[in-house]
Design an enzyme around this catalytic site. Sequence first.
Site, mmCIF file in Angstrom:
data_model
loop_
_atom_site.group_PDB
_atom_site.id
_atom_site.type_symbol
_atom_site.label_atom_id
_atom_site.label_comp_id
_atom_site.label_asym_id
_atom_site.label_seq_id
_atom_site.Cartn_x
_atom_site.Cartn_y
_atom_site.Cartn_z
ATOM 1 N N SER A 101 -6.710 -2.719 0.458
ATOM 2 C CA SER A 101 -7.834 -1.777 0.462
ATOM 3 C C SER A 101 -9.060 -2.269 -0.304
ATOM 4 O O SER A 101 -10.131 -1.651 -0.211
ATOM 5 C CB SER A 101 -7.388 -0.426 -0.111
ATOM 6 N N LYS A 123 -12.177 -2.693 1.722
ATOM 7 C CA LYS A 123 -12.981 -1.581 2.238
ATOM 8 C C LYS A 123 -14.467 -1.654 1.878
ATOM 9 O O LYS A 123 -15.319 -1.480 2.757
ATOM 10 C CB LYS A 123 -12.374 -0.256 1.779
ATOM 11 N N TYR A 169 -8.381 -3.212 11.329
ATOM 12 C CA TYR A 169 -8.225 -2.806 9.933
ATOM 13 C C TYR A 169 -6.989 -3.462 9.319
ATOM 14 O O TYR A 169 -7.036 -3.961 8.190
ATOM 15 C CB TYR A 169 -8.124 -1.281 9.850
ATOM 16 N N TYR A 181 -9.678 6.248 -5.372
ATOM 17 C CA TYR A 181 -9.015 7.341 -4.665
ATOM 18 C C TYR A 181 -9.135 8.648 -5.438
ATOM 19 O O TYR A 181 -10.191 8.965 -5.989
ATOM 20 C CB TYR A 181 -7.549 6.983 -4.397
ATOM 21 N N VAL A 203 -3.334 -1.639 -2.490
ATOM 22 C CA VAL A 203 -1.895 -1.498 -2.691
ATOM 23 C C VAL A 203 -1.201 -2.856 -2.776
ATOM 24 O O VAL A 203 -0.009 -2.918 -3.079
ATOM 25 C CB VAL A 203 -1.254 -0.647 -1.579
#
Length: 606
Positions: free
Chosen positions: A64, A67, A189, A241, A259
């Site tokens: 992630s 992103k 992705y 998050y 992660v």
Amino acid sequence: MSTVVDALIGKVFTETRENRGGQLADYIPELAAVAPDSFGICVATVDGYVYEVGDTRLPFTIQSISKPFTYALALADRGSAAVAEKIDVEPSGEPFNEISLDPRTERPRNPMINAGAITATSLVAGPDLQTRFERIRSTYSRYAGRDLTFNRSVYESESRSGHRNRAIGHMLRSFDIITGDPDEAVDLYFRQCSLDVTCRDLSLMAATMANNGVNPVTGETVLEPALVERVLSVMSTCGMYDAAGKWVYEVGLPAKSGVGGGVLAVLPGQIGIAIYSPRLDSHGNSVRGVEACRALSNELELHFLHVTRAARSAVRARYSVSDAPSRMRRSPAERATLDDVGKRSRIYELHGDLLFAGAESAVREIGGVEEDLEAVVIDVRRVDDVSGVARRMFETLRADLAQCGCALAFVDPAGLLGNTRSDLSGRAGRVFADLDAAVQWCEDILLDRHCSTARQPSSVTITEHPMLSTLSAIQLERFTRDLVTRTYARGDLVIHRGDRAAGLFLILSGSVSSTVTDHAGAVHRIMTLSAGMSFGEMTMMIDSRFLNDVRADTEVTVAVLTTERYTEMASEEPKLKLALLERLATGAYEQLDVMLRALLRQGGGL
């Protein structure tokens, strides 16, 4: 050699290493197979130096942390307005893989959760999936400063287990957030999340963001500064998050976790931080990564809301031409005038960064000066950075002063003020490469307005030269018949440092400057001489070598009494020699007085 920073990072590493809390991301089989206690910390500066400790060269997948970089690429490809129609920028307060949209806008809440990230991936331009993936991979590589590779094993593992992300993709398609094939967007992705990086790579990717989008090692511009601001803003509020609020409160850095165990953080203008440790907390953030970032922020005082000092004035010094005149020799009448009206000028030396606060304090002070001020010089040679708003503030100041009859000039050899240079090319002001030339300009404005008579002439004849004013008619006739007239073009070197005595040079028109060059090659002006002045007399009288260069500032005409002619005259006409020496002594004293006053500023007298 170990440094203080190495020691501080090593201390954080040692203390954090004992924390073995958290679990591996076992919902992706390949991630559950990594060594759980791997740990590395990197801190990369905006000039490309990397401090590192631990497993900083161990590859792991970016996950992630990809992103913000894909979001940046989407912004660059589609534009901010088009992307904003698809993705919001508000914190979600929900887990990163929540299958939901904002109930009001029916868009993903931000690009740092999976729904927003898959949407951003779908916005990357390219005719097919492979081309778009290659654009993503090559873009990440430019941030890292090396060619990043694809981890097919992790990709296949994610693809086999990624049913929740496919559900998110189809939800996005049903709301027309994604207009193409949702499975293709989700597959892309998965691919971007499966690029291998090291902790060192991530630190340089973060440092590129900290360096306004320029990779500090390669010097390549990867992202425009305006887009860097947008990406870092979203990272600040959404990057960690549903733990983002606590992160900003305790760490205070734009950041993104993954992660795979990585954490990336940015302190704009200073450093990029990367930490790798694969054990995750309940939010999906690296346990050691969060703890180490918190400790680094405290140890190194990195919180972006930590203010080391209140905004202070950017004005380093302020004075007038009466306090520190230029090195242009003036006539007695001109010096008397400048002594009288010199306070109607002001020179401001600025320093530091001219961002809003510094520029505001400087402009407020300069704009609030006395009403009878007629000329202002602003010296920005010691300024490190100038913001766009500061440039606009100074241009407005120039216009306001011009309306009051006050001219404004800048000393800006590096062109920090940008377009202001061309704006100041007319009568309202100018831009100079050195301070002395600007001070001379300032003096000229005052003299043009207040000294209408007895000005230093633009040219003189030999018989009118002040150096010969005390000679009798017979002495004058005897002296002038031995003179040789010479002309030099602008920029010509008339005298070179180390030359033997060449005679007495009487300037008839134009101007010259005596200069010295330091060990770094910088040229420093000692004195500027114009028509009616002279040079070379001291070396001639004591038969020594020149200690400085003399260069023509303009086309210049001089009458020269050579050393040989002077020796003959001194032997044959002792009274003429004495009269000349008395006049030379007076001129030398006047010149020393002006030089000392001009050097006062550099000597700390202000």
